[in-house]
Design a protein around this motif. Structure first.
Motif, PDB file in Angstrom:
ATOM      1  N   MET A  19      31.777 -21.834 -10.405  1.00  0.00           N
ATOM      2  CA  MET A  19      31.189 -20.641 -10.462  1.00  0.00           C
ATOM      3  C   MET A  19      32.472 -19.429 -11.051  1.00  0.00           C
ATOM      4  O   MET A  19      32.246 -18.622 -11.711  1.00  0.00           O
ATOM      5  CB  MET A  19      30.469 -19.916  -9.243  1.00  0.00           C
ATOM      6  N   ALA A  20      33.807 -19.530 -10.123  1.00  0.00           N
ATOM      7  CA  ALA A  20      34.561 -18.634 -10.509  1.00  0.00           C
ATOM      8  C   ALA A  20      36.033 -19.415  -9.609  1.00  0.00           C
ATOM      9  O   ALA A  20      35.650 -20.292  -9.284  1.00  0.00           O
ATOM     10  CB  ALA A  20      34.495 -17.454 -10.020  1.00  0.00           C
ATOM     11  N   ASP A  21      37.132 -18.788 -10.106  1.00  0.00           N
ATOM     12  CA  ASP A  21      38.362 -18.967  -9.228  1.00  0.00           C
ATOM     13  C   ASP A  21      38.726 -17.708  -8.180  1.00  0.00           C
ATOM     14  O   ASP A  21      38.625 -16.558  -8.707  1.00  0.00           O
ATOM     15  CB  ASP A  21      39.739 -19.255 -10.074  1.00  0.00           C
ATOM     16  N   ILE A  22      39.281 -18.071  -7.075  1.00  0.00           N
ATOM     17  CA  ILE A  22      40.187 -17.048  -6.508  1.00  0.00           C
ATOM     18  C   ILE A  22      41.553 -17.416  -6.294  1.00  0.00           C
ATOM     19  O   ILE A  22      42.107 -18.302  -5.950  1.00  0.00           O
ATOM     20  CB  ILE A  22      39.391 -17.267  -5.131  1.00  0.00           C
ATOM     21  N   THR A  23      42.417 -16.361  -6.724  1.00  0.00           N
ATOM     22  CA  THR A  23      43.808 -16.450  -6.952  1.00  0.00           C
ATOM     23  C   THR A  23      44.309 -15.543  -5.793  1.00  0.00           C
ATOM     24  O   THR A  23      43.957 -14.372  -5.770  1.00  0.00           O
ATOM     25  CB  THR A  23      44.351 -16.252  -8.105  1.00  0.00           C
ATOM     26  N   ASN A  24      45.268 -16.032  -4.812  1.00  0.00           N
ATOM     27  CA  ASN A  24      45.918 -14.971  -3.948  1.00  0.00           C
ATOM     28  C   ASN A  24      47.253 -14.859  -4.347  1.00  0.00           C
ATOM     29  O   ASN A  24      48.003 -15.977  -4.228  1.00  0.00           O
ATOM     30  CB  ASN A  24      45.885 -15.807  -2.603  1.00  0.00           C
ATOM     31  N   THR A  25      47.756 -13.865  -4.765  1.00  0.00           N
ATOM     32  CA  THR A  25      49.022 -13.481  -5.145  1.00  0.00           C
ATOM     33  C   THR A  25      49.582 -12.616  -4.293  1.00  0.00           C
ATOM     34  O   THR A  25      50.857 -11.840  -4.715  1.00  0.00           O
ATOM     35  CB  THR A  25      49.249 -13.182  -6.545  1.00  0.00           C
ATOM     36  N   SER A  26      49.303 -12.410  -2.977  1.00  0.00           N
ATOM     37  CA  SER A  26      49.730 -11.425  -2.216  1.00  0.00           C
ATOM     38  C   SER A  26      51.198 -12.138  -1.628  1.00  0.00           C
ATOM     39  O   SER A  26      52.179 -11.308  -1.372  1.00  0.00           O
ATOM     40  CB  SER A  26      49.145 -11.227  -0.765  1.00  0.00           C
ATOM     41  N   ARG A  27      51.361 -13.203  -1.815  1.00  0.00           N
ATOM     42  CA  ARG A  27      52.600 -13.905  -1.626  1.00  0.00           C
ATOM     43  C   ARG A  27      52.739 -15.038  -3.024  1.00  0.00           C
ATOM     44  O   ARG A  27      51.523 -15.456  -3.469  1.00  0.00           O
ATOM     45  CB  ARG A  27      52.632 -14.827  -0.602  1.00  0.00           C
ATOM     46  N   LEU A  28      53.827 -15.188  -3.363  1.00  0.00           N
ATOM     47  CA  LEU A  28      53.984 -16.164  -4.431  1.00  0.00           C
ATOM     48  C   LEU A  28      54.843 -17.340  -4.060  1.00  0.00           C
ATOM     49  O   LEU A  28      55.662 -17.434  -3.054  1.00  0.00           O
ATOM     50  CB  LEU A  28      54.403 -15.719  -5.773  1.00  0.00           C
ATOM     51  N   LYS A  29      54.763 -18.692  -4.897  1.00  0.00           N
ATOM     52  CA  LYS A  29      55.660 -19.484  -4.512  1.00  0.00           C
ATOM     53  C   LYS A  29      56.416 -19.856  -6.061  1.00  0.00           C
ATOM     54  O   LYS A  29      55.911 -20.212  -6.883  1.00  0.00           O
ATOM     55  CB  LYS A  29      54.709 -20.823  -4.128  1.00  0.00           C
ATOM     56  N   MET A  30      57.817 -19.771  -6.034  1.00  0.00           N
ATOM     57  CA  MET A  30      58.411 -20.157  -7.051  1.00  0.00           C
ATOM     58  C   MET A  30      58.643 -21.768  -7.045  1.00  0.00           C
ATOM     59  O   MET A  30      59.246 -22.381  -6.103  1.00  0.00           O
ATOM     60  CB  MET A  30      59.904 -19.389  -6.976  1.00  0.00           C
ATOM     61  N   GLN A  31      58.192 -22.277  -8.042  1.00  0.00           N
ATOM     62  CA  GLN A  31      58.465 -23.849  -8.031  1.00  0.00           C
ATOM     63  C   GLN A  31      59.678 -24.213  -8.975  1.00  0.00           C
ATOM     64  O   GLN A  31      59.407 -23.786 -10.243  1.00  0.00           O
ATOM     65  CB  GLN A  31      57.152 -24.394  -8.746  1.00  0.00           C
ATOM     66  N   VAL A  32      60.455 -24.880  -8.521  1.00  0.00           N
ATOM     67  CA  VAL A  32      61.597 -25.472  -9.333  1.00  0.00           C
ATOM     68  C   VAL A  32      61.720 -27.041  -9.101  1.00  0.00           C
ATOM     69  O   VAL A  32      61.308 -27.639  -8.234  1.00  0.00           O
ATOM     70  CB  VAL A  32      62.988 -24.757  -9.034  1.00  0.00           C
ATOM     71  N   TYR A  33      62.388 -27.940 -10.051  1.00  0.00           N
ATOM     72  CA  TYR A  33      62.788 -29.036  -9.886  1.00  0.00           C
ATOM     73  C   TYR A  33      64.000 -29.468  -9.772  1.00  0.00           C
ATOM     74  O   TYR A  33      64.861 -28.956 -10.771  1.00  0.00           O
ATOM     75  CB  TYR A  33      61.818 -29.731 -11.036  1.00  0.00           C
ATOM     76  N   LEU A  34      64.480 -29.949  -8.841  1.00  0.00           N
ATOM     77  CA  LEU A  34      66.002 -30.282  -8.596  1.00  0.00           C
ATOM     78  C   LEU A  34      66.429 -31.847  -8.692  1.00  0.00           C
ATOM     79  O   LEU A  34      65.556 -32.652  -8.386  1.00  0.00           O
ATOM     80  CB  LEU A  34      66.429 -29.936  -7.104  1.00  0.00           C
ATOM     81  N   THR A  35      67.655 -32.123  -9.427  1.00  0.00           N
ATOM     82  CA  THR A  35      67.975 -33.376  -9.102  1.00  0.00           C
ATOM     83  C   THR A  35      68.479 -33.932  -7.794  1.00  0.00           C
ATOM     84  O   THR A  35      68.366 -33.112  -6.593  1.00  0.00           O
ATOM     85  CB  THR A  35      69.445 -33.600 -10.024  1.00  0.00           C
ATOM     86  N   GLU A  36      68.492 -35.103  -7.620  1.00  0.00           N
ATOM     87  CA  GLU A  36      69.078 -35.897  -6.280  1.00  0.00           C
ATOM     88  C   GLU A  36      70.204 -35.150  -5.488  1.00  0.00           C
ATOM     89  O   GLU A  36      70.234 -34.940  -4.457  1.00  0.00           O
ATOM     90  CB  GLU A  36      68.940 -37.133  -6.270  1.00  0.00           C
ATOM     91  N   GLU A  37      71.172 -34.524  -6.360  1.00  0.00           N
ATOM     92  CA  GLU A  37      72.400 -34.233  -5.991  1.00  0.00           C
ATOM     93  C   GLU A  37      71.995 -32.767  -5.569  1.00  0.00           C
ATOM     94  O   GLU A  37      72.896 -32.291  -4.556  1.00  0.00           O
ATOM     95  CB  GLU A  37      73.394 -33.998  -7.230  1.00  0.00           C
ATOM     96  N   GLN A  38      71.273 -31.880  -6.214  1.00  0.00           N
ATOM     97  CA  GLN A  38      70.734 -30.635  -6.111  1.00  0.00           C
ATOM     98  C   GLN A  38      69.790 -30.499  -4.454  1.00  0.00           C
ATOM     99  O   GLN A  38      70.161 -29.808  -3.623  1.00  0.00           O
ATOM    100  CB  GLN A  38      70.056 -29.938  -6.839  1.00  0.00           C
ATOM    101  N   VAL A  39      68.852 -31.497  -4.563  1.00  0.00           N
ATOM    102  CA  VAL A  39      68.030 -31.370  -3.721  1.00  0.00           C
ATOM    103  C   VAL A  39      68.465 -31.507  -2.012  1.00  0.00           C
ATOM    104  O   VAL A  39      68.083 -31.234  -1.260  1.00  0.00           O
ATOM    105  CB  VAL A  39      66.686 -32.296  -4.081  1.00  0.00           C
TER     106      VAL A  39
END
Length: 355
Positions: free
Chosen positions: A195-215
């Motif tokens: 019927m609809a979506d609910i989005t909560n942006t009171s907080r956010l998640k920054m998503q990044v992708y790291l190499t094995e050396e970085q992670v």
């Protein structure tokens, strides 16, 4: 006589002019053909700029570009078939978890519930009467047991109807803002219909992708500094909330940094840059970023061999400044093309420009 002489002179003059014109046209045609022949000749050697594969110092600090994602997101789903009698939301509406968003017609279910409750009351009376008669020998134990079973069945029917009635009231699964509204009052819905979506942006998640050396340099709960590209002059502080234990197809690990967003200025889908402190400095095999053909996930470079440009797949790692780490595919000292790749194809002859 004079008239004949004039005619002869005009003929001679016109003939001379025609000869001159024909001669010039012939020369022009020959020149055009020569130019066309020259222009059709291909230069078989493409000029390029090259460099040697070497090492560079990775200082341990690195920046990674990522995307902001909602802290929570859930779909509003219908659980029962029927017509929407009441609709309490619109796109952009702020809702709290558990709030009633819509009501589906449940009149028939309520009628069935009242009828079942009436039948239950009658069944209770019948059971009591049969139980009293059992001691006098007027009824059998089987009749009493059947009456008790009927009461139990009616109780179960009431629970089922009450559950179905509760499902006609669509509740908000999470708190947030309504987006993607897909129904109106009077719409027919069915179980599982979105019927609809609910989005909560009171907080956010920054998503990044790291190499094995970085992670391996990142820990859950670690405080991280980042910026949003749209508000690059404002520093943001976040906390690492998730580190994936399994790499994706690109051999990179998802890391999420949770940040507060009380003002609501940041939106899901925006891009930003995360600044990681990293680990100790070390030497790595590296090449200029400009030498890579394609993306870092499917990186290729042109290697110079016997005067030809040979396209080669490589595996990249860290990105720092204008350098990219080479994890495999190249050896230190190999010569690669750093400029002019746009004109190259695999195996093409090249001419190395003097630096």
């Amino acid at each position: 006589m004079k008239r004949a002489i004039k005619i002869i002179l005009w003929v001679v003059v016109l003939g001379g002019l025609g000869w001159l014109a024909a001669t010039q046209l012939s020369k022009n045609k020959a020149k055009l053909e020569e130019d066309a022949k020259l222009s059709s000749q291909r230069n078989t050697e493409i000029p390029v700029v090259t460099a040697k594969v070497g090492t560079a110092t990775w200082e341990g600090k690195f920046n990674v570009v990522g995307n902001f994602a909602p802290f929570k997101q859930a779909a509003v789903m219908a659980e029962i078939s029927g017509k929407i009698e009441q609709l309490n939301f619109d796109n952009g509406s702020s809702v709290q978890a558990g709030a009633t968003l819509a009501a589906v017609d449940n009149d028939l279910l309520k009628i069935q519930l009242e009828t079942t409750k009436t039948n239950l009351a009658k069944a209770d009376n019948d059971f009591k009467r049969l139980k009293n008669l059992l001691g006098e020998g007027g009824v059998t134990q089987q009749q009493v047991d059947d009456a008790k079973l009927n009461i139990d069945n009616l109780h179960q029917q009431i629970k089922s109807l009450e559950k179905q009635i509760s499902m006609t009231y669509v509740k908000a699964p999470i708190s947030g803002t309504i987006t993607g509204k897909m129904v109106e009052r009077g719409s027919l819905v069915s179980p599982g219909m979105k019927m609809a979506d609910i989005t909560n942006t009171s907080r956010l998640k920054m998503q990044v992708y790291l190499t094995e050396e970085q992670v391996v340099t990142v820990q859950k709960g670690q405080r991280i500094s980042l910026t949003a590209d749209l508000f690059s002059d404002k520093k943001l502080d976040g906390t690492v909330s998730f580190i994936d234990v399994n790499a994706g197809d690109s051999r990179r690990y998802l890391v999420e940094i949770e940040i507060p967003n009380p003002s609501g200025n940041l939106r899901a889908g925006m891009t930003g840059t995360v600044n990681f402190a990293g680990g100790a400095a070390r030497q790595v095999v590296a090449i200029p970023r400009e030498s890579i053909v394609g993306s870092l996930q499917d990186a290729k470079v042109y290697v110079v061999k016997d005067g030809k440009a040979v396209l080669k797949h490589i595996e990249t790692g860290l990105v720092f400044g204008d350098k990219v780490q080479v994890r495999s595919g190249l050896a230190e000292g190999e010569e690669i093309v750093v400029s002019g790749q746009i004109n190259l194809t695999d195996g093409m002859d090249i001419q190395v420009a003097e630096k």
